[in-house]
Design a protein around this motif. Structure first.
Motif, mmCIF file in Angstrom:
data_model
loop_
_atom_site.group_PDB
_atom_site.id
_atom_site.type_symbol
_atom_site.label_atom_id
_atom_site.label_comp_id
_atom_site.label_asym_id
_atom_site.label_seq_id
_atom_site.Cartn_x
_atom_site.Cartn_y
_atom_site.Cartn_z
ATOM 1 N N VAL A 1 -37.386 -5.444 -18.184
ATOM 2 C CA VAL A 1 -36.096 -5.149 -18.503
ATOM 3 C C VAL A 1 -35.309 -4.656 -17.251
ATOM 4 O O VAL A 1 -34.119 -5.393 -17.225
ATOM 5 C CB VAL A 1 -36.002 -4.424 -19.897
ATOM 6 C CG1 VAL A 1 -34.529 -3.764 -20.027
ATOM 7 C CG2 VAL A 1 -36.570 -4.855 -20.856
ATOM 8 N N CYS A 2 -36.000 -3.484 -16.600
ATOM 9 C CA CYS A 2 -35.039 -3.112 -15.512
ATOM 10 C C CYS A 2 -34.699 -4.207 -14.614
ATOM 11 O O CYS A 2 -33.633 -4.410 -13.829
ATOM 12 C CB CYS A 2 -35.906 -1.896 -14.738
ATOM 13 S SG CYS A 2 -36.016 -0.474 -15.880
ATOM 14 N N GLN A 3 -35.663 -5.010 -14.453
ATOM 15 C CA GLN A 3 -35.516 -6.019 -13.215
ATOM 16 C C GLN A 3 -34.371 -6.922 -13.768
ATOM 17 O O GLN A 3 -33.631 -7.345 -13.005
ATOM 18 C CB GLN A 3 -36.946 -6.752 -12.895
ATOM 19 C CG GLN A 3 -37.883 -6.015 -12.302
ATOM 20 C CD GLN A 3 -39.283 -6.792 -12.088
ATOM 21 O OE1 GLN A 3 -39.465 -7.739 -13.033
ATOM 22 N NE2 GLN A 3 -40.377 -6.149 -11.872
ATOM 23 N N ASP A 4 -34.437 -7.358 -14.998
ATOM 24 C CA ASP A 4 -33.425 -8.223 -15.507
ATOM 25 C C ASP A 4 -31.994 -7.476 -15.392
ATOM 26 O O ASP A 4 -30.881 -8.287 -15.318
ATOM 27 C CB ASP A 4 -33.679 -8.589 -17.178
ATOM 28 C CG ASP A 4 -34.926 -9.405 -17.158
ATOM 29 O OD1 ASP A 4 -35.309 -9.772 -16.221
ATOM 30 O OD2 ASP A 4 -35.419 -9.503 -18.095
ATOM 31 N N LEU A 5 -31.949 -6.315 -15.770
ATOM 32 C CA LEU A 5 -30.670 -5.669 -15.697
ATOM 33 C C LEU A 5 -30.001 -5.566 -14.104
ATOM 34 O O LEU A 5 -28.767 -5.597 -13.888
ATOM 35 C CB LEU A 5 -30.751 -4.048 -16.337
ATOM 36 C CG LEU A 5 -31.008 -4.147 -17.599
ATOM 37 C CD1 LEU A 5 -31.005 -2.678 -18.118
ATOM 38 C CD2 LEU A 5 -29.448 -4.424 -18.672
ATOM 39 N N GLY A 6 -30.761 -5.435 -13.303
ATOM 40 C CA GLY A 6 -30.569 -5.345 -11.920
ATOM 41 C C GLY A 6 -29.926 -6.641 -11.231
ATOM 42 O O GLY A 6 -29.038 -6.939 -10.748
ATOM 43 N N ALA B 1 -28.658 -8.960 -13.367
ATOM 44 C CA ALA B 1 -27.227 -9.097 -14.168
ATOM 45 C C ALA B 1 -26.117 -8.348 -13.273
ATOM 46 O O ALA B 1 -25.200 -8.652 -13.075
ATOM 47 C CB ALA B 1 -27.266 -8.430 -15.403
ATOM 48 N N ARG B 2 -26.463 -7.231 -12.770
ATOM 49 C CA ARG B 2 -25.528 -6.459 -11.915
ATOM 50 C C ARG B 2 -25.107 -6.977 -10.775
ATOM 51 O O ARG B 2 -23.877 -7.175 -10.693
ATOM 52 C CB ARG B 2 -26.067 -4.906 -11.830
ATOM 53 C CG ARG B 2 -25.173 -3.925 -11.003
ATOM 54 C CD ARG B 2 -25.896 -2.594 -10.964
ATOM 55 N NE ARG B 2 -25.149 -1.789 -10.075
ATOM 56 C CZ ARG B 2 -25.236 -1.804 -8.805
ATOM 57 N NH1 ARG B 2 -26.000 -2.520 -8.154
ATOM 58 N NH2 ARG B 2 -24.418 -0.889 -8.159
#
Length: 743
Positions: free
Chosen positions: A85-90, A92-93
């Protein structure tokens, strides 16, 4: 490295406890040698128990280990998912940062869209805005034609348009433009005022309209309710409050209705506040209020919403207005009739079936839940004013009665008599009837007023008796100057005594409580004073007729056998016939007082004009005369109805015994007995008596007087004095030469 025992001290402690428990058990089981035979059996049983416990422990530890292994696996899986999830949020940012420049271009398009929406709204309402003044004219025409519902609908539409525009300007902070809008819609204020004026005129005529044309009144109520809903909606939103809001027309409806009720009935020009004028005014109020409340209950209630509580409102309004109106009337200087009417009306008529308790009003109309029409303080104050007015009237009436009575005393006629021939006058009947009527009238109001009037009546009666006594004194003075005036002086005094007895017997009947018939002490004193004064004047008359006869005794002529006492008996008998015109207790009193007077005068003449006996024959002659006189007088009074035991003439017989005593040496004992029986006799009286004997030596006189001094007497309670009012002449002291002996 530390030992297992140091790491697990609990295990060591548990082992010790287990060993101790085992030793205790073993010592209890194998305390005798023959028990050792079963040692093998016990060993096998314990080995089986240990094996079972160990297997259960292993099973439990195995299940815990499996749970820990599963939990570790889940934690490992969750850590992997969080990392994903942290990789996906990064990612998207970084994508949003790349698109920021494109969003700035959309802001201008958003502003254009908003401006387009506003212009479209303005274009949509432009026809309505341009037609506002035309609508104003139409609304005005509708109002003039009393088409109130249609006028109000159009008025609400224009107000809604104005309020929407003002709200938009308020939201955008364009306050400067609001003044222009208000100026353009300025005609709304005049139309609102015109509509309101018609509404309040209708409400002011509501009692008439609900009977004649309820449609107009219902229309007004519907308009008021519309406006009230608009007020409630705007107050709930609380974002923007248009000018003139809230209108509060429902509250204004209540106020106008209350003012109409108050003004129509209670702000009339000042009425005649006394007598028939006030009674008529209160009767009109009673009739009109009942009639109007019936209209409200039967008709108006159906024309307004239930939550108006219109009947309760009107009832409370009438009640409060009446209360204030009665207070205004009470500020006037009302006479006693006016005060009575107000008290009766407020305390009785108002709550009676003829008014607020009318069958047509019950049970909906209930004034018992409201404050009293007149407060307890106001009732008490009004009652006191009424008492003062009645007091002035009673005083004036009693004074007039006394003046008439005083004139009656000097008429050339005897007073009237009752059916038994007793003298009397109308005075007691007049006085008691007047007082009793006032007390009974007060009972129609409250018990407290009746008690106040009763107390006042007793005070006035007591004051009246004081003035009556003064009139008796004045009459007595005039009679002293001329005994022929009044002609029937004695008859009228006897009538006064009968009247006084009638008053005394009637006073108790005035008390409101029939169980309490006690006459107040001060009033009884006043009654006793009248009786005493009238009796005194009668005895003075008797004394004036007896005095010429009493002056003739003692004398040699009297001693030799004159008819002096016979003449006294004739005078007494004449007065006794007059005294028979009073009632029995008074007749007995007059007879007793007359007998005391005769005895006193006889003894007074004997002691003051002492006649010294020269010898035994004269003493014997004196004793014989005293016996004849005392016996004749005693039998006269006994024949008239006075018991011998009640007569004071016994003192003459006792005195005669002292004179007739043959041996002077026994006088000390006889005088002691005489003084004991008549404790008011003094040394001077005894000394004079010894002088009359003419044979008492100085030594005997000294012994007698010394004995009197040693045996001082005290007057017992209820004793009737005989000698204390008789003053004897002080003997002249002999003149003595120096160094000489007194004769």
């Amino acid at each position: 490295a530390s030992s297992p025992d140091e790491e697990w001290p609990e295990a060591e402690k548990a082992e010790k406890l287990a060993r101790g428990a085992a030793l205790k058990w073993a010592s209890g089981v194998f305390y005798r040698p023959e028990k050792l035979e079963g040692l093998g059996h016990y060993r096998r049983r314990e080995m089986q128990r240990n094996s079972s416990i160990q297997s259960r422990l292993k099973s439990t530890v195995q299940s815990y280990l499996e749970g820990v292994s599963a939990g570790l696996e889940q934690l490992r899986s969750a850590a992997q998912e969080v990392q994903s999830v942290c990789q996906d949020l990064g990612a998207a940012r970084w994508a949003l940062l790349d698109s920021a420049d494109h969003f700035q271009g959309l802001q201008q398009m958003r502003e254009l869209v908003e401006e387009h929406v506003q212009l479209a709204s303005v274009v949509q309402v432009l026809p309505q805005i341009f037609s506002v003044h035309e609508v104003f004219s139409h609304i005005l025409q509708l109002l003039h034609g009393q088409h109130l519902l249609e006028a109000h609908v159009e008025l609400m539409m224009v107000e809604q348009l104005r309020d929407d525009i003002l709200s938009q300007l308020h939201l955008r902070g364009l306050s400067s433009a609001q003044a222009t809008v208000l100026s353009y819609f300025s005609g709304l204020q005049d139309l609102n005022e015109s509509l309101a004026k018609q509404l309040w005129d209708i409400v002011g005529s509501s009692l008439r309209l609900v009977r004649e044309d309820p449609v107009l009144f219902v229309t007004a109520v519907r308009i008021i309710e519309r406006e009230e809903k608009i007020d409630d909606t705007l107050l709930l939103e609380a974002t923007f409050l248009p000018p003139g809001r809230p209108k509060g027309w429902r509250q204004k409806f209540y106020q106008v209705l209350q003012d109409t009720i108050t003004g129509a009935r209670f702000h009339a020009p000042r009425m005649d506040a006394e007598g028939p004028g006030l009674a008529k005014h209160l009767a009109v109020l009673q009739k009109d209020i009942v009639s109007e409340l019936r209209v409200v209950k039967d008709l108006m209630v159906q024309c307004v919403p239930a939550h108006y509580n219109i009947l309760s409102l009107c009832t409370a309004t009438y009640h409060q207005a009446l209360s204030s109106h009665l207070q205004e009337i009470l500020r006037e200087d009302l006479d006693k009739q006016g005060l009575f009417l107000l008290l009766e009306w407020a305390l009785h008529v108002y709550h009676s079936p003829e008014m607020m308790g009318h069958l047509d009003l019950l049970p909906e109309v209930n004034v018992s839940a409201l404050d009293p029409l007149m407060s307890s303080e106001l009732v008490d104050q009004t009652e006191r004013r009424y008492v003062m007015k009645v007091k002035a009237s009673v005083f004036e009436w009693m004074q007039r009665t006394l003046e008439v009575e005083f004139k009656e005393w000097f008429r050339e006629e005897e007073p009237e008599t009752d059916h038994q021939g007793f003298f009397q006058s109308a005075l007691p009947a007049i006085v008691m009837q007047m007082l009793n009527e006032n007390i009974q009238v007060a009972s129609l109001i409250t018990d407290s007023l009746q008690q106040k009037i009763y107390n006042m009546a007793l005070e006035e009666l007591e004051a009246f008796l004081g003035r009556l006594q003064e009139a008796l004194v004045q009459c007595g003075k005039e009679h002293q100057q001329d005994r022929a005036v009044p002609k029937y002086y004695i008859s009228h005094l006897l009538a006064v005594l009968n009247n006084n007895l009638a008053l005394s017997n009637s006073v108790s009947s005035l008390h409101p409580d029939t169980a309490c018939r006690e006459v107040p002490a001060s009033l009884q004193v006043a009654l006793d004073r009248i009786q005493k004064k009238a009796t005194q004047l009668l005895l003075e008359e008797l004394l004036l007729d007896l005095q010429p006869l009493c002056l003739q005794l003692p004398s040699r002529k009297w001693l030799s056998g004159s008819q002096l006492v016979g003449s006294m008996c004739e005078v007494i008998d004449k007065y006794a016939k007059d005294f028979s015109r009073v009632r029995k207790p008074l007749f007995t009193l007059l007879l007793a007082e007359s007998e005391l007077l005769v005895a006193n005068q006889y003894l007074r003449a004997l002691l003051q004009r002492k006649m010294v006996c020269k010898n035994r024959e004269e003493r014997s002659q004196l004793c014989h005369r005293l016996l004849q006189d005392a016996t004749q007088l005693r039998e006269l009074f006994y024949g008239l109805g006075l018991e011998r035991s009640q007569q004071s003439l016994e003192a003459v017989f006792a005195l005669r015994e002292l004179i007739c005593l043959k041996d002077p040496a026994l006088l000390s004992l006889e005088v002691l007995g005489f003084a004991t029986k008549y404790p008011d006799v003094s040394d001077e009286h005894i000394s004079t008596l010894l002088d009359i004997r003419g044979d008492v030596s100085k030594e005997v006189r000294h012994v007698v007087l010394e004995m009197m001094a040693q045996h001082a007497q005290v007057l017992p309670e209820g004793y009737r004095p005989i000698f204390s009012t008789i003053l004897v002449p002080v003997p002249e002291l002999p003149f003595c030469l120096r160094k000489g002996k007194c004769a």
